[in-house]
Design a protein around this motif. Sequence first.
Motif, PDB file in Angstrom:
ATOM      1  N   ASN A   1      11.153 -10.275  14.145  1.00 34.57           N
ATOM      2  CA  ASN A   1      10.476 -11.113  13.246  1.00 34.57           C
ATOM      3  C   ASN A   1      10.410 -11.131  11.806  1.00 34.57           C
ATOM      4  OD1 ASN A   1       9.613 -12.744  15.630  1.00 34.57           O
ATOM      5  ND2 ASN A   1       7.633 -11.915  15.976  1.00 34.57           N
ATOM      6  N   ALA A   2      11.649 -10.532  11.461  1.00 35.35           N
ATOM      7  CA  ALA A   2      11.564  -9.875  10.186  1.00 35.35           C
ATOM      8  C   ALA A   2      12.286 -10.968   9.032  1.00 35.35           C
ATOM      9  CB  ALA A   2      12.337  -8.683  10.065  1.00 35.35           C
ATOM     10  N   MET A   3      11.792 -10.737   7.749  1.00 32.60           N
ATOM     11  CA  MET A   3      12.540 -11.254   6.624  1.00 32.60           C
ATOM     12  C   MET A   3      13.635 -10.582   6.439  1.00 32.60           C
ATOM     13  SD  MET A   3       9.000 -11.560   4.365  1.00 32.60           S
ATOM     14  CE  MET A   3       9.718 -12.447   2.823  1.00 32.60           C
ATOM     15  N   ILE A   4      14.810 -11.190   6.335  1.00 34.99           N
ATOM     16  CA  ILE A   4      16.235 -10.733   6.226  1.00 34.99           C
ATOM     17  C   ILE A   4      16.450 -11.097   4.900  1.00 34.99           C
ATOM     18  CG2 ILE A   4      18.609 -10.675   7.057  1.00 34.99           C
ATOM     19  CD1 ILE A   4      17.337 -11.486   9.742  1.00 34.99           C
ATOM     20  N   PRO A   5      16.725 -10.046   3.923  1.00 39.20           N
ATOM     21  CA  PRO A   5      17.185 -10.304   2.656  1.00 39.20           C
ATOM     22  C   PRO A   5      18.425 -10.278   2.383  1.00 39.20           C
ATOM     23  CG  PRO A   5      16.376  -8.108   2.838  1.00 39.20           C
ATOM     24  CD  PRO A   5      16.221  -8.656   4.151  1.00 39.20           C
TER      25      PRO A   5
ATOM     26  N   TRP B   1      12.139 -21.779   4.436  1.00 37.30           N
ATOM     27  CA  TRP B   1      11.144 -21.374   5.256  1.00 37.30           C
ATOM     28  C   TRP B   1      10.212 -22.645   5.329  1.00 37.30           C
ATOM     29  CZ3 TRP B   1       5.944 -21.138   3.608  1.00 37.30           C
ATOM     30  CH2 TRP B   1       5.334 -20.756   4.754  1.00 37.30           C
ATOM     31  N   ALA B   2       9.851 -23.026   4.343  1.00 40.22           N
ATOM     32  CA  ALA B   2       8.413 -24.186   4.264  1.00 40.22           C
ATOM     33  C   ALA B   2       9.046 -25.424   5.139  1.00 40.22           C
ATOM     34  CB  ALA B   2       8.077 -24.593   2.838  1.00 40.22           C
ATOM     35  N   ALA B   3      10.098 -25.838   4.944  1.00 47.31           N
ATOM     36  CA  ALA B   3      10.412 -27.058   5.826  1.00 47.31           C
ATOM     37  C   ALA B   3      10.519 -26.748   7.380  1.00 47.31           C
ATOM     38  CB  ALA B   3      11.737 -27.611   5.386  1.00 47.31           C
ATOM     39  N   ALA B   4      10.993 -25.457   7.530  1.00 44.80           N
ATOM     40  CA  ALA B   4      11.067 -25.231   9.154  1.00 44.80           C
ATOM     41  C   ALA B   4       9.940 -24.886   9.428  1.00 44.80           C
ATOM     42  CB  ALA B   4      12.104 -23.726   9.341  1.00 44.80           C
ATOM     43  N   GLN B   5       9.049 -24.174   8.703  1.00 44.84           N
ATOM     44  CA  GLN B   5       7.461 -24.310   9.472  1.00 44.84           C
ATOM     45  C   GLN B   5       6.970 -25.525   9.595  1.00 44.84           C
ATOM     46  OE1 GLN B   5       4.503 -24.223   6.885  1.00 44.84           O
ATOM     47  NE2 GLN B   5       3.589 -24.276   8.908  1.00 44.84           N
ATOM     48  N   ARG B   6       7.167 -26.358   8.754  1.00 47.06           N
ATOM     49  CA  ARG B   6       6.528 -27.810   8.906  1.00 47.06           C
ATOM     50  C   ARG B   6       7.033 -28.487  10.262  1.00 47.06           C
ATOM     51  NH1 ARG B   6       6.888 -27.988   3.191  1.00 47.06           N
ATOM     52  NH2 ARG B   6       8.735 -29.139   3.214  1.00 47.06           N
ATOM     53  N   ALA B   7       8.296 -28.349  10.468  1.00 45.05           N
ATOM     54  CA  ALA B   7       9.012 -28.897  11.261  1.00 45.05           C
ATOM     55  C   ALA B   7       8.545 -28.387  12.679  1.00 45.05           C
ATOM     56  CB  ALA B   7      10.446 -28.881  11.002  1.00 45.05           C
ATOM     57  N   ALA B   8       8.517 -27.212  12.581  1.00 47.56           N
ATOM     58  CA  ALA B   8       8.103 -26.509  14.038  1.00 47.56           C
ATOM     59  C   ALA B   8       6.627 -26.936  14.276  1.00 47.56           C
ATOM     60  CB  ALA B   8       8.241 -25.058  13.984  1.00 47.56           C
TER      61      ALA B   8
ATOM     62  N   MET C   1      11.304 -19.775  15.850  1.00 44.25           N
ATOM     63  CA  MET C   1      12.347 -19.160  16.520  1.00 44.25           C
ATOM     64  C   MET C   1      14.017 -19.818  16.016  1.00 44.25           C
ATOM     65  SD  MET C   1      13.318 -18.905  20.533  1.00 44.25           S
ATOM     66  CE  MET C   1      13.242 -20.575  20.914  1.00 44.25           C
ATOM     67  N   ASP C   2      13.904 -21.067  15.887  1.00 47.89           N
ATOM     68  CA  ASP C   2      15.039 -21.775  15.448  1.00 47.89           C
ATOM     69  C   ASP C   2      15.316 -21.415  14.012  1.00 47.89           C
ATOM     70  OD1 ASP C   2      15.379 -22.807  17.779  1.00 47.89           O
ATOM     71  OD2 ASP C   2      14.727 -24.696  17.313  1.00 47.89           O
ATOM     72  N   PHE C   3      14.380 -21.279  13.057  1.00 50.78           N
ATOM     73  CA  PHE C   3      14.728 -20.692  11.818  1.00 50.78           C
ATOM     74  C   PHE C   3      15.123 -19.099  11.918  1.00 50.78           C
ATOM     75  CE2 PHE C   3      12.388 -18.299   8.421  1.00 50.78           C
ATOM     76  CZ  PHE C   3      12.836 -18.694   7.338  1.00 50.78           C
ATOM     77  N   GLN C   4      14.417 -18.471  12.386  1.00 52.04           N
ATOM     78  CA  GLN C   4      14.855 -17.037  12.411  1.00 52.04           C
ATOM     79  C   GLN C   4      16.444 -16.680  13.032  1.00 52.04           C
ATOM     80  OE1 GLN C   4      12.457 -13.603  13.790  1.00 52.04           O
ATOM     81  NE2 GLN C   4      10.850 -15.110  14.014  1.00 52.04           N
TER      82      GLN C   4
ATOM     83  N   PRO D   1      19.962 -13.342  17.403  1.00 51.78           N
ATOM     84  CA  PRO D   1      18.985 -12.706  17.782  1.00 51.78           C
ATOM     85  C   PRO D   1      18.471 -12.645  19.277  1.00 51.78           C
ATOM     86  CG  PRO D   1      18.320 -14.350  16.064  1.00 51.78           C
ATOM     87  CD  PRO D   1      19.689 -14.520  16.537  1.00 51.78           C
ATOM     88  N   ASP D   2      17.717 -11.590  19.795  1.00 50.44           N
ATOM     89  CA  ASP D   2      17.329 -11.684  21.228  1.00 50.44           C
ATOM     90  C   ASP D   2      15.913 -12.262  20.923  1.00 50.44           C
ATOM     91  OD1 ASP D   2      19.480 -10.152  22.284  1.00 50.44           O
ATOM     92  OD2 ASP D   2      18.858  -8.392  21.216  1.00 50.44           O
ATOM     93  N   VAL D   3      15.421 -12.754  21.949  1.00 50.75           N
ATOM     94  CA  VAL D   3      14.099 -13.468  21.969  1.00 50.75           C
ATOM     95  C   VAL D   3      13.401 -12.761  23.204  1.00 50.75           C
ATOM     96  CG1 VAL D   3      12.931 -15.716  22.484  1.00 50.75           C
ATOM     97  CG2 VAL D   3      15.287 -15.443  21.559  1.00 50.75           C
TER      98      VAL D   3
END
Length: 221
Positions: free
Chosen positions: A90-94, A109-116, A182-185, A197-199
Amino acid sequence: MSRFVLIPGAGGAAWYWSRVVPLLQYAGHEAVAVDLPGNDDSAGLPEYTRLVLEAVGGVHDTVLVAQSLGGFTAPLVCERAPVRELVLVNAMIPVPGETPGAWWDNTGWAAAQRAAAAAHGYSPEFDADTYFLHDIPPEVLAEGSDRPTESDAVFASVCDFTGWPDIPTRVLTGEADRFFPMDFQRRVARERLGTEPDVLPGGHLLALANPDGVAGYLLRH
Protein backbone atom coordinates in the motif's frame (compact mmCIF):
# COMPACT_ATOMS: atom_id res chain seq x y z
CA MET A 1 17.19 -17.75 6.26
CA SER A 2 16.37 -14.25 5.03
CA ARG A 3 16.56 -10.94 6.82
CA PHE A 4 13.43 -8.82 6.52
CA VAL A 5 13.76 -5.10 7.22
CA LEU A 6 10.35 -3.45 7.49
CA ILE A 7 9.74 0.29 7.05
CA PRO A 8 6.57 1.78 8.56
CA GLY A 9 4.41 4.49 7.03
CA ALA A 10 3.52 7.94 8.31
CA GLY A 11 4.27 8.35 12.00
CA GLY A 12 7.24 6.02 11.74
CA ALA A 13 6.10 3.53 14.39
CA ALA A 14 7.75 0.11 14.14
CA TRP A 15 4.71 -1.13 16.08
CA TYR A 16 2.80 -1.18 12.79
CA TRP A 17 4.67 -4.39 11.91
CA SER A 18 4.12 -5.98 15.35
CA ARG A 19 1.75 -8.66 14.04
CA VAL A 20 3.96 -9.64 11.10
CA VAL A 21 7.44 -9.73 12.67
CA PRO A 22 6.72 -12.71 14.98
CA LEU A 23 5.27 -14.70 12.07
CA LEU A 24 8.42 -14.18 10.01
CA GLN A 25 10.59 -15.09 12.98
CA TYR A 26 8.53 -18.22 13.66
CA ALA A 27 9.20 -19.26 10.06
CA GLY A 28 12.93 -19.13 10.84
CA HIS A 29 13.87 -15.72 9.45
CA GLU A 30 15.26 -12.53 10.91
CA ALA A 31 12.81 -9.62 10.96
CA VAL A 32 13.53 -6.07 12.05
CA ALA A 33 10.96 -3.27 12.05
CA VAL A 34 12.53 0.20 11.99
CA ASP A 35 11.34 3.05 14.21
CA LEU A 36 11.51 6.37 12.36
CA PRO A 37 11.34 9.87 13.90
CA GLY A 38 8.08 10.83 12.24
CA ASN A 39 7.33 13.67 14.65
CA ASP A 40 10.79 15.23 14.38
CA ASP A 41 10.65 18.51 12.44
CA SER A 42 14.35 18.22 11.62
CA ALA A 43 14.18 14.72 10.13
CA GLY A 44 13.54 14.04 6.46
CA LEU A 45 14.22 11.30 3.96
CA PRO A 46 18.03 11.35 4.47
CA GLU A 47 17.58 10.62 8.18
CA TYR A 48 14.99 7.92 7.48
CA THR A 49 17.36 6.36 4.96
CA ARG A 50 20.26 6.38 7.41
CA LEU A 51 18.21 4.57 10.05
CA VAL A 52 17.00 1.90 7.64
CA LEU A 53 20.53 1.39 6.32
CA GLU A 54 21.68 0.78 9.89
CA ALA A 55 18.99 -1.89 10.22
CA VAL A 56 20.06 -3.54 6.97
CA GLY A 57 23.65 -3.55 8.21
CA GLY A 58 25.19 -4.72 4.96
CA VAL A 59 23.39 -8.09 5.01
CA HIS A 60 23.18 -9.29 1.40
CA ASP A 61 20.09 -11.47 1.80
CA THR A 62 17.85 -8.58 2.88
CA VAL A 63 14.23 -8.29 1.83
CA LEU A 64 13.16 -4.65 2.23
CA VAL A 65 9.47 -4.07 2.92
CA ALA A 66 7.92 -0.59 2.84
CA GLN A 67 4.44 0.50 3.90
CA SER A 68 2.70 3.65 2.58
CA LEU A 69 5.03 6.67 3.09
CA GLY A 70 7.88 4.17 3.49
CA GLY A 71 7.81 3.84 -0.29
CA PHE A 72 9.76 7.10 -0.47
CA THR A 73 12.57 5.77 1.72
CA ALA A 74 12.80 2.41 -0.04
CA PRO A 75 14.55 3.41 -3.30
CA LEU A 76 17.06 5.54 -1.41
CA VAL A 77 18.00 2.50 0.68
CA CYS A 78 18.14 0.21 -2.34
CA GLU A 79 20.72 2.46 -4.02
CA ARG A 80 23.06 2.11 -1.03
CA ALA A 81 22.46 -1.37 0.40
CA PRO A 82 22.64 -4.95 -0.92
CA VAL A 83 18.88 -5.50 -1.00
CA ARG A 84 17.82 -8.77 -2.61
CA GLU A 85 14.14 -7.98 -3.00
CA LEU A 86 11.81 -5.03 -2.45
CA VAL A 87 8.16 -5.33 -1.43
CA LEU A 88 5.92 -2.24 -1.45
CA VAL A 89 2.78 -2.54 0.69
CA ASN A 90 0.00 0.00 0.00
CA ALA A 91 2.94 2.25 -0.76
CA MET A 92 3.54 5.67 -2.23
CA ILE A 93 5.62 4.99 -5.34
CA PRO A 94 7.84 7.98 -6.15
CA VAL A 95 9.65 9.06 -9.26
CA PRO A 96 13.20 10.47 -9.02
CA GLY A 97 13.29 14.00 -7.62
CA GLU A 98 9.73 13.93 -6.26
CA THR A 99 8.74 14.97 -2.75
CA PRO A 100 6.06 13.18 -0.73
CA GLY A 101 4.19 16.49 -0.63
CA ALA A 102 4.03 16.70 -4.44
CA TRP A 103 3.12 13.03 -4.90
CA TRP A 104 -0.57 13.53 -4.13
CA ASP A 105 -1.24 15.93 -7.00
CA ASN A 106 1.22 14.24 -9.34
CA THR A 107 -0.61 10.92 -9.07
CA GLY A 108 -4.17 12.27 -9.05
CA TRP A 109 -4.78 10.79 -5.62
CA ALA A 110 -7.58 13.14 -4.49
CA ALA A 111 -9.88 12.43 -7.43
CA ALA A 112 -9.28 8.68 -7.10
CA GLN A 113 -10.01 8.78 -3.36
CA ARG A 114 -13.26 10.71 -3.88
CA ALA A 115 -14.38 8.40 -6.69
CA ALA A 116 -13.77 5.31 -4.55
CA ALA A 117 -15.70 6.84 -1.63
CA ALA A 118 -18.69 7.56 -3.88
CA ALA A 119 -18.58 4.08 -5.41
CA HIS A 120 -18.38 2.26 -2.07
CA GLY A 121 -20.63 4.46 0.06
CA TYR A 122 -18.35 5.96 2.71
CA SER A 123 -17.57 9.60 3.37
CA PRO A 124 -15.03 11.36 1.14
CA GLU A 125 -14.00 13.46 4.17
CA PHE A 126 -10.96 11.95 5.83
CA ASP A 127 -11.06 10.62 9.36
CA ALA A 128 -8.86 7.90 10.80
CA ASP A 129 -11.71 5.56 11.74
CA THR A 130 -13.11 5.53 8.21
CA TYR A 131 -9.86 5.41 6.25
CA PHE A 132 -7.32 3.66 8.47
CA LEU A 133 -9.00 1.77 11.31
CA HIS A 134 -12.21 0.37 9.82
CA ASP A 135 -10.93 -3.22 9.65
CA ILE A 136 -8.48 -3.35 12.57
CA PRO A 137 -9.47 -5.60 15.52
CA PRO A 138 -10.27 -3.59 18.69
CA GLU A 139 -7.62 -5.37 20.75
CA VAL A 140 -4.97 -4.38 18.21
CA LEU A 141 -6.15 -0.77 18.22
CA ALA A 142 -5.89 -0.73 22.02
CA GLU A 143 -2.21 -1.70 21.81
CA GLY A 144 -1.44 1.15 19.45
CA SER A 145 -3.61 3.83 21.01
CA ASP A 146 -0.67 6.24 21.26
CA ARG A 147 -0.15 6.65 17.51
CA PRO A 148 2.56 9.16 16.54
CA THR A 149 1.96 11.83 13.95
CA GLU A 150 4.11 12.72 10.95
CA SER A 151 5.91 16.05 10.80
CA ASP A 152 5.62 18.19 7.68
CA ALA A 153 9.40 17.99 7.25
CA VAL A 154 9.49 14.72 5.36
CA PHE A 155 6.82 15.86 2.90
CA ALA A 156 9.15 18.62 1.66
CA SER A 157 12.12 16.24 1.47
CA VAL A 158 13.30 15.32 -2.03
CA CYS A 159 13.55 11.65 -2.97
CA ASP A 160 16.78 12.08 -4.92
CA PHE A 161 17.30 8.57 -6.23
CA THR A 162 18.39 8.04 -9.84
CA GLY A 163 15.95 5.29 -10.79
CA TRP A 164 14.15 2.28 -9.44
CA PRO A 165 16.65 -0.48 -8.63
CA ASP A 166 17.17 -3.43 -10.92
CA ILE A 167 16.11 -5.92 -8.26
CA PRO A 168 12.96 -8.04 -7.94
CA THR A 169 10.16 -5.74 -6.79
CA ARG A 170 6.66 -6.73 -5.76
CA VAL A 171 3.71 -4.45 -5.05
CA LEU A 172 1.06 -5.56 -2.57
CA THR A 173 -2.31 -3.81 -2.41
CA GLY A 174 -5.09 -4.08 0.17
CA GLU A 175 -8.37 -4.84 -1.56
CA ALA A 176 -10.28 -2.66 0.92
CA ASP A 177 -7.74 0.18 1.15
CA ARG A 178 -9.84 3.35 1.30
CA PHE A 179 -6.92 5.77 1.58
CA PHE A 180 -5.07 4.51 -1.51
CA PRO A 181 -7.89 2.74 -3.37
CA MET A 182 -7.00 -0.48 -5.14
CA ASP A 183 -7.64 0.79 -8.69
CA PHE A 184 -5.53 3.87 -7.95
CA GLN A 185 -2.66 1.74 -6.67
CA ARG A 186 -2.86 -0.45 -9.74
CA ARG A 187 -2.63 2.53 -12.07
CA VAL A 188 0.30 4.11 -10.24
CA ALA A 189 2.21 0.81 -10.07
CA ARG A 190 1.71 0.24 -13.79
CA GLU A 191 2.70 3.80 -14.74
CA ARG A 192 5.70 4.13 -12.46
CA LEU A 193 7.05 0.59 -12.15
CA GLY A 194 5.46 -1.31 -15.03
CA THR A 195 4.25 -3.76 -12.38
CA GLU A 196 0.89 -5.38 -11.73
CA PRO A 197 0.13 -5.37 -7.99
CA ASP A 198 -0.87 -8.42 -6.01
CA VAL A 199 -3.98 -8.08 -3.86
CA LEU A 200 -4.85 -9.30 -0.36
CA PRO A 201 -7.99 -8.74 1.74
CA GLY A 202 -7.58 -5.78 4.07
CA GLY A 203 -7.36 -2.01 4.22
CA HIS A 204 -4.57 0.54 4.29
CA LEU A 205 -2.98 -0.78 7.51
CA LEU A 206 -2.75 -4.20 5.93
CA ALA A 207 -0.15 -5.67 8.28
CA LEU A 208 -2.48 -5.04 11.23
CA ALA A 209 -5.68 -6.06 9.45
CA ASN A 210 -4.33 -9.21 7.80
CA PRO A 211 -0.96 -10.17 9.33
CA ASP A 212 -1.19 -13.83 8.32
CA GLY A 213 -1.83 -12.86 4.72
CA VAL A 214 1.01 -10.33 4.65
CA ALA A 215 3.50 -12.70 6.32
CA GLY A 216 2.54 -15.50 3.95
CA TYR A 217 2.99 -13.19 0.98
CA LEU A 218 6.42 -12.06 2.17
CA LEU A 219 7.53 -15.65 2.65
CA ARG A 220 6.65 -16.52 -0.96
CA HIS A 221 9.91 -15.22 -2.42
